[in-house]
Design a protein around this motif. Structure first.
Motif, mmCIF file in Angstrom:
data_model
loop_
_atom_site.group_PDB
_atom_site.id
_atom_site.type_symbol
_atom_site.label_atom_id
_atom_site.label_comp_id
_atom_site.label_asym_id
_atom_site.label_seq_id
_atom_site.Cartn_x
_atom_site.Cartn_y
_atom_site.Cartn_z
ATOM 1 N N VAL A 59 -1.765 -0.399 0.569
ATOM 2 C CA VAL A 59 -0.884 -1.143 1.759
ATOM 3 C C VAL A 59 -1.003 -2.657 1.395
ATOM 4 O O VAL A 59 -0.371 -3.985 1.411
ATOM 5 C CB VAL A 59 -0.203 -0.483 2.767
ATOM 6 N N ALA A 60 -2.800 -2.105 2.497
ATOM 7 C CA ALA A 60 -3.337 -3.739 2.892
ATOM 8 C C ALA A 60 -3.125 -4.831 1.693
ATOM 9 O O ALA A 60 -3.121 -5.879 1.300
ATOM 10 C CB ALA A 60 -4.327 -3.244 3.794
ATOM 11 N N ASP A 61 -3.624 -4.290 0.312
ATOM 12 C CA ASP A 61 -3.578 -5.061 -0.249
ATOM 13 C C ASP A 61 -2.829 -5.641 -1.409
ATOM 14 O O ASP A 61 -2.959 -6.767 -2.478
ATOM 15 C CB ASP A 61 -4.444 -3.757 -1.803
ATOM 16 N N LYS A 62 -1.437 -5.851 -1.018
ATOM 17 C CA LYS A 62 0.133 -6.007 -1.673
ATOM 18 C C LYS A 62 0.097 -7.005 -0.406
ATOM 19 O O LYS A 62 1.626 -7.573 -1.046
ATOM 20 C CB LYS A 62 0.852 -5.021 -1.820
ATOM 21 N N ILE A 63 -0.313 -7.035 0.586
ATOM 22 C CA ILE A 63 0.585 -8.346 1.672
ATOM 23 C C ILE A 63 -0.196 -9.507 1.399
ATOM 24 O O ILE A 63 -1.563 -9.358 1.620
ATOM 25 C CB ILE A 63 0.548 -7.691 2.893
ATOM 26 N N PRO A 64 0.268 -10.245 1.161
ATOM 27 C CA PRO A 64 -0.510 -11.858 1.231
ATOM 28 C C PRO A 64 -1.065 -12.082 1.913
ATOM 29 O O PRO A 64 -1.338 -12.032 3.132
ATOM 30 C CB PRO A 64 0.471 -13.241 0.709
ATOM 31 N N TYR A 65 -2.977 -12.894 2.228
ATOM 32 C CA TYR A 65 -3.802 -13.412 2.914
ATOM 33 C C TYR A 65 -4.064 -11.589 3.772
ATOM 34 O O TYR A 65 -5.236 -11.906 4.010
ATOM 35 C CB TYR A 65 -2.842 -14.456 4.467
ATOM 36 N N SER A 126 0.194 -19.025 -4.022
ATOM 37 C CA SER A 126 1.353 -18.657 -4.215
ATOM 38 C C SER A 126 2.267 -17.636 -3.125
ATOM 39 O O SER A 126 1.559 -16.346 -2.473
ATOM 40 C CB SER A 126 1.515 -17.968 -5.424
ATOM 41 N N PRO A 127 3.520 -18.992 -2.727
ATOM 42 C CA PRO A 127 3.855 -18.111 -1.021
ATOM 43 C C PRO A 127 4.180 -17.172 -1.374
ATOM 44 O O PRO A 127 5.084 -16.448 -0.457
ATOM 45 C CB PRO A 127 4.863 -18.697 -1.123
ATOM 46 N N GLU A 128 5.143 -16.815 -2.669
ATOM 47 C CA GLU A 128 5.971 -15.203 -2.750
ATOM 48 C C GLU A 128 5.361 -13.792 -2.799
ATOM 49 O O GLU A 128 3.891 -13.959 -3.275
ATOM 50 C CB GLU A 128 6.592 -15.418 -3.777
ATOM 51 N N PRO A 129 5.886 -12.792 -2.658
ATOM 52 C CA PRO A 129 4.536 -12.071 -2.904
ATOM 53 C C PRO A 129 4.334 -10.644 -3.633
ATOM 54 O O PRO A 129 4.105 -9.736 -4.170
ATOM 55 C CB PRO A 129 5.012 -10.663 -1.061
ATOM 56 N N VAL A 130 5.700 -11.600 -4.877
ATOM 57 C CA VAL A 130 5.935 -11.055 -5.768
ATOM 58 C C VAL A 130 4.230 -10.419 -6.733
ATOM 59 O O VAL A 130 3.550 -9.350 -7.904
ATOM 60 C CB VAL A 130 6.489 -11.289 -7.045
ATOM 61 N N ASN A 132 0.820 -10.726 -5.400
ATOM 62 C CA ASN A 132 0.228 -9.901 -5.358
ATOM 63 C C ASN A 132 0.738 -8.605 -5.395
ATOM 64 O O ASN A 132 -0.603 -8.073 -5.288
ATOM 65 C CB ASN A 132 -0.015 -10.049 -3.356
ATOM 66 N N ILE A 133 1.751 -7.979 -5.188
ATOM 67 C CA ILE A 133 2.091 -6.353 -5.884
ATOM 68 C C ILE A 133 1.421 -5.714 -7.087
ATOM 69 O O ILE A 133 1.130 -4.969 -7.543
ATOM 70 C CB ILE A 133 3.576 -6.280 -4.744
ATOM 71 N N ALA A 134 1.894 -7.324 -7.838
ATOM 72 C CA ALA A 134 1.731 -7.067 -9.752
ATOM 73 C C ALA A 134 0.573 -7.051 -9.347
ATOM 74 O O ALA A 134 -0.377 -5.707 -10.399
ATOM 75 C CB ALA A 134 2.737 -8.474 -9.613
ATOM 76 N N ALA A 135 -0.612 -7.901 -9.112
ATOM 77 C CA ALA A 135 -1.916 -7.568 -8.799
ATOM 78 C C ALA A 135 -2.718 -6.324 -8.754
ATOM 79 O O ALA A 135 -3.215 -5.260 -9.425
ATOM 80 C CB ALA A 135 -2.045 -8.615 -8.639
ATOM 81 N N SER A 136 -2.217 -6.592 -7.696
ATOM 82 C CA SER A 136 -2.504 -5.094 -6.666
ATOM 83 C C SER A 136 -2.664 -3.662 -7.557
ATOM 84 O O SER A 136 -3.137 -2.921 -7.957
ATOM 85 C CB SER A 136 -1.805 -4.923 -5.129
ATOM 86 N N SER A 137 -0.796 -4.045 -7.561
ATOM 87 C CA SER A 137 -0.063 -2.630 -8.346
ATOM 88 C C SER A 137 -1.345 -2.500 -10.175
ATOM 89 O O SER A 137 -2.310 -1.360 -9.975
ATOM 90 C CB SER A 137 0.983 -2.302 -8.825
ATOM 91 N N GLY A 138 -1.250 -3.067 -11.109
ATOM 92 C CA GLY A 138 -1.932 -3.461 -12.337
ATOM 93 C C GLY A 138 -4.022 -2.706 -11.463
ATOM 94 O O GLY A 138 -4.292 -2.285 -12.766
ATOM 95 N N GLU A 139 -4.213 -3.659 -10.503
ATOM 96 C CA GLU A 139 -5.759 -3.119 -10.528
ATOM 97 C C GLU A 139 -5.903 -1.280 -9.636
ATOM 98 O O GLU A 139 -6.539 -0.023 -10.343
ATOM 99 C CB GLU A 139 -6.369 -3.483 -8.973
ATOM 100 N N ASP A 140 -4.969 -0.798 -9.446
ATOM 101 C CA ASP A 140 -4.763 0.378 -8.698
ATOM 102 C C ASP A 140 -5.296 1.676 -10.549
ATOM 103 O O ASP A 140 -4.699 2.116 -10.867
ATOM 104 C CB ASP A 140 -2.879 0.677 -7.975
ATOM 105 N N VAL A 141 -3.802 0.479 -11.110
ATOM 106 C CA VAL A 141 -3.672 1.514 -12.736
ATOM 107 C C VAL A 141 -4.862 1.319 -13.342
ATOM 108 O O VAL A 141 -5.282 2.597 -14.075
ATOM 109 C CB VAL A 141 -2.077 1.073 -13.148
#
Length: 203
Positions: A59-65, A126-130, A132-141
């Motif tokens: 969860v934490a890894d997908k929230i900006p900052y 970049s202010p939008e969270p998308v 971060n979510i994409a980067a984190s999900s890619g790292e998890d996979v």
């Protein structure tokens, strides 16, 4: 040194997401017959702790900052886990081999952690969270896939982890170069706007 490829790969994975690395290795060792996984990682307390911490980081890894703050906290944790896993993997190796394997795991974990935290810091501009979510999900996979492969084919996983680490380093270089150029352009633009005003005031 059969453990060295696995130590390198798990070191890379630990630098990205140490708890996912421990959890996946433990599950594969306990339920999928991955013989190279140290028994200590397959115990119930380790699996529960890794699962809880992974859920928090997920969860934490997908929230900006928040992700960058978590990366700062993890600067010591991820390389340390990389060293511990590598040391466990060294098994019956000689003292020198154990030192080499453990050092490899720790250094690679530190390097991959630096790559991840640097890229995330850049992404947070970049202010939008998308993103971060994409980067984190890619790292998890990527971590799940490479660690699972490493448990059964460590040499192949070593090559993949090495390529990913190299691509990450190249990405850091070009990302911060781009950001530095952007700041330089902004400063030049600001100076151009300020200079005429200053000149007319002096007159």
């Amino acid at each position: 040194m059969e453990a060295l490829p696995l130590a390198f790969t798990t070191g890379w994975a630990s630098g990205i997401n140490a708890y996912a690395c421990v959890l996946i290795l433990g599950l594969l060792g306990r339920f999928a017959g991955a013989e190279d996984v140290p028994t200590a990682l397959t115990t119930t307390p380790v699996l529960i702790a890794a699962g809880v911490l992974f859920a928090f980081e997920f969860v934490a890894d997908k929230i900006p900052y928040v992700d960058s703050a978590w990366d700062a906290i993890s600067t010591v944790i991820r390389p340390t886990i990389g060293v511990i896993i590598a040391a466990l993997l060294s098994g019956e190796a000689s003292t020198l081999q154990q030192a080499v394997i453990a050092t490899t795991g720790g250094l690679v974990a530190l390097l991959s952690h630096a790559v991840k935290s640097s890229l995330r810091l850049a992404i947070n501009t970049s202010p939008e969270p998308v993103t971060n979510i994409a980067a984190s999900s890619g790292e998890d996979v990527a971590v799940a896939s490479v660690v699972a492969l490493a448990a059964f084919h460590p040499e192949v996983a070593l090559i993949i982890a090495g390529v990913l680490l190299l691509l990450g380093l190249i990405g850091v270089y070009f990302t911060f170069r781009f950001i530095r150029r952007g700041f330089a352009r902004f400063k030049a633009w600001r100076d151009e706007r300020v200079t005429p005003v200053t000149g007319s005031s002096a007159a």
